[in-house]
Design an enzyme around this catalytic site. Structure first.
Site, PDB file in Angstrom:
ATOM      1  CB  SER A  84      -0.877  -0.014   1.260  1.00 32.90           C
ATOM      2  OG  SER A  84      -2.034   0.754   1.068  1.00 32.90           O
ATOM      3  N   PRO A  85       0.424   2.311  -0.686  1.00 29.69           N
ATOM      4  CG  PRO A  85      -0.981   3.927  -1.575  1.00 29.69           C
ATOM      5  CD  PRO A  85      -0.818   2.456  -1.434  1.00 29.69           C
ATOM      6  CB  CYS A  93       3.543   9.553   3.554  1.00 25.51           C
ATOM      7  SG  CYS A  93       2.476  10.300   2.351  1.00 25.51           S
ATOM      8  CB  ALA A 149       0.831  10.441  -1.414  1.00 26.90           C
ATOM      9  CD  GLN A 208      -1.525   7.132  -3.370  1.00 28.99           C
ATOM     10  OE1 GLN A 208      -0.788   7.549  -2.465  1.00 28.99           O
ATOM     11  NE2 GLN A 208      -2.699   6.561  -3.124  1.00 28.99           N
ATOM     12  CE1 TYR A 256      -3.804  14.383   2.769  1.00 29.76           C
ATOM     13  CE2 TYR A 256      -4.217  12.096   2.224  1.00 29.76           C
ATOM     14  CZ  TYR A 256      -3.679  13.052   3.069  1.00 29.76           C
ATOM     15  OH  TYR A 256      -3.029  12.665   4.218  1.00 29.76           O
ATOM     16  NE  ARG A 276      -5.301   3.457  -1.500  1.00 27.10           N
ATOM     17  CZ  ARG A 276      -4.612   2.941  -0.472  1.00 27.10           C
ATOM     18  NH1 ARG A 276      -4.238   3.709   0.517  1.00 27.10           N
ATOM     19  NH2 ARG A 276      -4.298   1.666  -0.425  1.00 27.10           N
ATOM     20  N   GLY A 298      -0.651  -2.549   4.056  1.00 24.55           N
ATOM     21  CA  GLY A 298       0.105  -1.365   4.443  1.00 24.55           C
ATOM     22  C   GLY A 298       1.004  -1.639   5.630  1.00 24.55           C
ATOM     23  NE  ARG A 299      -2.213   0.279   9.767  1.00 27.66           N
ATOM     24  CZ  ARG A 299      -3.365   0.409  10.416  1.00 27.66           C
ATOM     25  NH1 ARG A 299      -3.405   1.047  11.572  1.00 27.66           N
ATOM     26  NH2 ARG A 299      -4.481  -0.103   9.920  1.00 27.66           N
TER      27      ARG A 299
HETATM   28  C1  FNR Z   1      -0.574   5.557   4.924  1.00 29.52           C
HETATM   29  N1  FNR Z   1      -1.629   5.527   4.023  1.00 29.52           N
HETATM   30  C2  FNR Z   1      -1.503   6.166   2.798  1.00 29.52           C
HETATM   31  N2  FNR Z   1      -2.468   6.031   1.850  1.00 29.52           N
HETATM   32  C3  FNR Z   1      -2.311   6.542   0.615  1.00 29.52           C
HETATM   33  O1  FNR Z   1      -3.180   6.396  -0.230  1.00 29.52           O
HETATM   34  N3  FNR Z   1      -1.171   7.244   0.310  1.00 29.52           N
HETATM   35  C4  FNR Z   1      -0.164   7.443   1.213  1.00 29.52           C
HETATM   36  O2  FNR Z   1       0.871   8.019   0.889  1.00 29.52           O
HETATM   37  C5  FNR Z   1      -0.355   6.934   2.522  1.00 29.52           C
HETATM   38  N4  FNR Z   1       0.578   7.137   3.501  1.00 29.52           N
HETATM   39  C6  FNR Z   1       0.540   6.387   4.659  1.00 29.52           C
HETATM   40  C7  FNR Z   1       1.633   6.399   5.548  1.00 29.52           C
HETATM   41  C8  FNR Z   1       1.634   5.566   6.656  1.00 29.52           C
HETATM   42  C9  FNR Z   1       2.834   5.549   7.556  1.00 29.52           C
HETATM   43  C10 FNR Z   1       0.516   4.729   6.908  1.00 29.52           C
HETATM   44  C11 FNR Z   1       0.504   3.797   8.102  1.00 29.52           C
HETATM   45  C12 FNR Z   1      -0.566   4.765   6.079  1.00 29.52           C
HETATM   46  C13 FNR Z   1      -2.735   4.581   4.222  1.00 29.52           C
HETATM   47  C14 FNR Z   1      -2.290   3.158   3.841  1.00 29.52           C
HETATM   48  O3  FNR Z   1      -1.952   3.082   2.473  1.00 29.52           O
HETATM   49  C15 FNR Z   1      -3.390   2.120   4.123  1.00 29.52           C
HETATM   50  O4  FNR Z   1      -4.504   2.415   3.337  1.00 29.52           O
HETATM   51  C16 FNR Z   1      -3.790   2.106   5.609  1.00 29.52           C
HETATM   52  O5  FNR Z   1      -2.641   2.069   6.435  1.00 29.52           O
HETATM   53  C17 FNR Z   1      -4.678   0.906   5.934  1.00 29.52           C
HETATM   54  O6  FNR Z   1      -4.043  -0.300   5.571  1.00 29.52           O
HETATM   55  P1  FNR Z   1      -3.250  -1.215   6.661  1.00 29.52           P
HETATM   56  O7  FNR Z   1      -2.109  -0.436   7.168  1.00 29.52           O
HETATM   57  O8  FNR Z   1      -4.236  -1.553   7.744  1.00 29.52           O
HETATM   58  O9  FNR Z   1      -2.812  -2.434   5.873  1.00 29.52           O
END
Ligand code: FNR
Length: 362
Positions: free
Chosen positions: A23-24, A26, A58, A100, A184, A232, A328-329
């Site tokens: 997952s994207p 930051c 992003a 992204q 956003y 997304r 993601g996490r």
């Molecule tokens: C994110 N998330 C996020 N989403 C996105 O669309 N672009 C981004 O740049 C980010 N940045 C970001 C940074 C960090 C540190 C986290 C933890 C989350 C959201 C992420 O992509 C995801 O949708 C959520 O974290 C939920 O999924 P998980 O973590 O439960 O698998």
């Protein structure tokens, strides 16, 4: 035959080796938008770790489109070279490199999370944020300066996405994802909570979705026919107590995006307003939204949110809830999530030869 987490998937001419996508996320680790060694090692490790698609964080299409001064960016040709290093390494590991493209709108110009995520005013190195309407994020204290975009400036945003997509292609990415989620800029146009415009970009569903459709059409137009484009979205604002963006509108939008040649809708949720009421934050908390969009449209979907284990990711794909399991996490905790998932699920996956002596024996 039922698909599993390790069934390959193709979008146009792009072959994805499995259904795990990073997952994207930051990293808030850039200076002037440039990718650096952190991004190479971070994204590169997840490619070594076997994810089918590795998506960048992003990546801002303009300097004002950054959440913080430390965000990754692609607003100039100079940004291409350091991104190219990443895409080519990801590809060399057998993963598909994805980027992204994003604009943070009214949620821009903040310090990074570990510095408090506070708004930064222009005198302190921030900038005036832009949004569909003069409705600032309800910060405690003074919100940063906000400018309501004119129609001409909206056309400029579409151009920024176009130029960013051209550069992303130059930088070797195979998939472009338009970020229209999490409160956003593009999501701010979708939601009546943040969009109070009375022109062609506000009011009706048709008008509020216009910018997302224009940006998507533009990115699709410059992205080669044989390569995929994802979008997304937030399936809901989680603000059922007011006129807001909801699942029903998301289904309609997903249908429109399908007509525009979008290959996958990446289904997230929330981010419009701090009053949001998340009904459940347990495992797979957003998967049901992806499932509804998958059932009610012809577009492929990715599910994200609380997918932490191999068995859960596999369940999402094999029960047809989504085409991709977006993690993601758990990828922050375990860069080798996909390799470990293959082990748990008894799937055949090659570890990099450098690590072969460590491959667990069944
Ligand atoms: C994110 N998330 C996020 N989403 C996105 O669309 N672009 C981004 O740049 C980010 N940045 C970001 C940074 C960090 C540190 C986290 C933890 C989350 C959201 C992420 O992509 C995801 O949708 C959520 O974290 C939920 O999924 P998980 O973590 O439960 O698998």
């Amino acid at each position: 035959m039922t698909d599993t987490l390790f069934s390959p998937l193709s979008f146009r001419e792009t072959e994805v080796p499995n259904r795990v996508m990073v997952s994207p996320m930051c990293q808030y680790s850039s200076t002037d938008g440039f990718a650096n060694d952190w991004h190479l090692v971070h994204l590169g490790s997840r490619a070594v770790g076997g994810a089918g698609i590795v998506m960048t964080e992003a990546t801002a299409v303009s300097p004002e489109g950054r959440i913080s001064p430390h965000d990754l960016g692609i607003w100039s040709d100079e940004h291409v070279e350091s991104l190219e290093r990443i895409s080519s390494f990801v590809e060399s590991m057998g993963s598909v490199p994805a980027i992204q493209l994003a604009h943070a709108g009214r949620k821009a110009s903040k310090s990074r999370p570990w510095d408090g995520s506070d708004p930064i005013c222009p005198e302190d190195g921030g900038w005036t944020t832009v949004a569909p309407s003069d409705v600032p994020w309800p910060y405690e204290g003074e919100p940063p300066e906000l400018h309501e975009l004119t129609t001409q400036e909206i056309a400029g945003i579409v151009d920024d996405f176009r130029a960013a997509a051209v550069r992303a292609l130059d930088a070797g990415f195979e998939i472009a994802e338009v970020h229209a989620a999490h409160g956003y800029l593009l999501h701010e146009f979708l939601s009546p909570v943040t969009n109070r415009r009375e022109d062609a970009y506000g009011g009706s569903f048709e008008n509020r979705t216009r910018l997302v459709r224009e940006v998507t059409e533009t990115v699709r137009g410059v992205w080669p026919d044989d390569k995929p484009v994802f979008v997304r979205i937030s399936a809901t604002d989680w603000l059922d107590d007011r006129d807001s963006w909801d699942l029903e509108q998301s289904v309609r939008l997903a249908d429109d995006l399908d007509d525009l040649g979008v290959d996958l809708v990446d289904v997230s949720a929330g981010g419009t307003h701090p009053d949001q009421q998340i009904p459940n934050t347990g495992p797979g908390y957003q998967v049901p939204y992806a499932e509804v969009i998958s059932d009610e449209t012809d577009v492929r979907v990715g599910a994200v949110g609380g997918i932490r284990t191999a068995r859960h990711a596999d369940e999402v794909v094999s029960n047809g809830r989504a085409d991709l399991a977006i993690v993601g996490r758990e990828h922050l905790r375990d860069p080798y999530f996909a390799l470990h998932a293959a082990e748990d699920l008894n799937a055949d996956t090659e570890w990099p030869p450098q690590y072969r002596r460590a491959v667990p024996r069944r």
